[in-house]
Scaffold this motif. Structure first.
Motif, PDB file in Angstrom:
ATOM      1  N   GLY A 122     -19.857  35.713  32.544  1.00  0.00           N
ATOM      2  CA  GLY A 122     -19.221  34.485  32.574  1.00  0.00           C
ATOM      3  C   GLY A 122     -18.807  33.839  31.310  1.00  0.00           C
ATOM      4  N   ARG A 123     -18.677  34.670  30.025  1.00  0.00           N
ATOM      5  CA  ARG A 123     -18.346  34.132  28.756  1.00  0.00           C
ATOM      6  C   ARG A 123     -17.084  34.421  28.613  1.00  0.00           C
ATOM      7  N   ARG A 124     -16.232  33.575  27.929  1.00  0.00           N
ATOM      8  CA  ARG A 124     -14.967  33.905  27.280  1.00  0.00           C
ATOM      9  C   ARG A 124     -14.830  34.720  26.020  1.00  0.00           C
ATOM     10  N   VAL A 125     -14.419  36.028  26.171  1.00  0.00           N
ATOM     11  CA  VAL A 125     -14.464  36.924  25.108  1.00  0.00           C
ATOM     12  C   VAL A 125     -12.994  37.291  24.648  1.00  0.00           C
ATOM     13  N   LEU A 126     -12.881  37.134  23.370  1.00  0.00           N
ATOM     14  CA  LEU A 126     -11.547  37.656  22.613  1.00  0.00           C
ATOM     15  C   LEU A 126     -11.928  38.693  21.786  1.00  0.00           C
TER      16      LEU A 126
END
Length: 274
Positions: A122-126
């Protein structure tokens, strides 16, 4: 008269145009700690097909395959682990009685290191990068349900990687680093001849507490990105931990035994302080 009943030595190693000793230091420390009749030798080689032929002929148990060989080795093997097949790169070969199986332990090294410090689902990963290391990281993280965004100085390369990850993954150019506040996790995956872009001073202003920063670069330690993240209060994952976790996974594939982590970590620290 010396005893002739000792178990034969099981040989493992690596093949690279420019071999280094870190793998040998960690693996041999692990073998010694468990009293195993294994040894690890880094081989210098530029002819990959001959190296794989030699692995078969000499009965090497395990072989780490370094860049630039990680893609070219695949057709030379008998079978490929499903994750390595999806990534399209093999960095570790295991010889099971003459049957050569390819694995991608870069994926496990990075995934385990990141999973030790944060929840990924669910995390936003760049992800910075679109080469073999970025492919490995992106595919293993994709299994955990994050929202992945890949950036690269060639946006088409980032887009190709994002498409391979399935619906939901997105891509862009390095200008997207200005949107770092929109992400929870930053992963820098180096490629030959590239690094974090020169705008690092601008990027530092967007690093913050609560952000998790993983840099797969091992040398120098700490990297500029890690130092900047530390100054800004972000949580960091060092490339050295990724390298350790990769070695743990290889050790277990080669020996069938749990890796003696303390001994292997001490060996790495002795050869790669920082």
């Amino acid at each position: 008269m010396p005893s002739l009943t000792r178990s034969p030595i099981v040989l493992c190693g690596s093949v690279s145009p420019d071999p280094e000793m870190l793998g040998a230091a960690m693996h041999n420390a692990g073998y010694h700690a468990l009293g195993l009749s294994f040894t690890y030798v880094p081989f210098q080689g530029t002819d990959l097909a001959e190296a794989i032929h030699g692995m078969r002929a000499l009965g090497l148990r395990g072989l780490e395959v370094a860049p630039p060989f990680t893609r070219d080795v695949i057709p030379l093997l008998d079978s490929i682990d499903p994750l390595a097949q999806k990534i399209g790169a093999v960095d570790t070969v295991v010889n099971d009685g003459g049957h050569l199986v390819g694995y991608n332990t870069d994926a496990f090294g990075a995934g385990d290191a990141l999973g030790e410090v944060t929840i990924v689902a669910g995390r936003r990963v760049l992800i910075i990068g679109a080469g073999p290391a970025a492919c490995a990281v992106a595919h293993v993280l994709a299994n955990w349900g994050p929202r992945l965004h890949v950036v690269h100085h060639q946006p088409a390369a980032a887009a190709a990687l994002a498409r391979s990850l399935g619906p939901g993954a997105t891509a862009g150019g390095l200008d997207d680093l200005a949107r770092l506040l929109d992400f929870d996790i930053l992963v820098h995956c180096p490629e030959a001849g590239t690094a974090v872009p020169p705008g690092m001073a601008v990027l530092e202003s967007r690093l913050r507490p609560g952000l998790v920063v993983m840099d797969l670069v091992c040398e120098p330690m700490p990297t500029e990105l890690v130092m900047a993240a530390t100054r800004r209060g972000a949580r960091v994952v060092h490339g050295r931990q990724v390298l350790l976790n990769k070695a743990f996974r290889q050790f277990e594939l080669y020996t069938g035994r749990p890796a003696p982590r303390t001994a292997m970590e001490a060996a790495l620290a002795a050869h790669l302080p920082g």
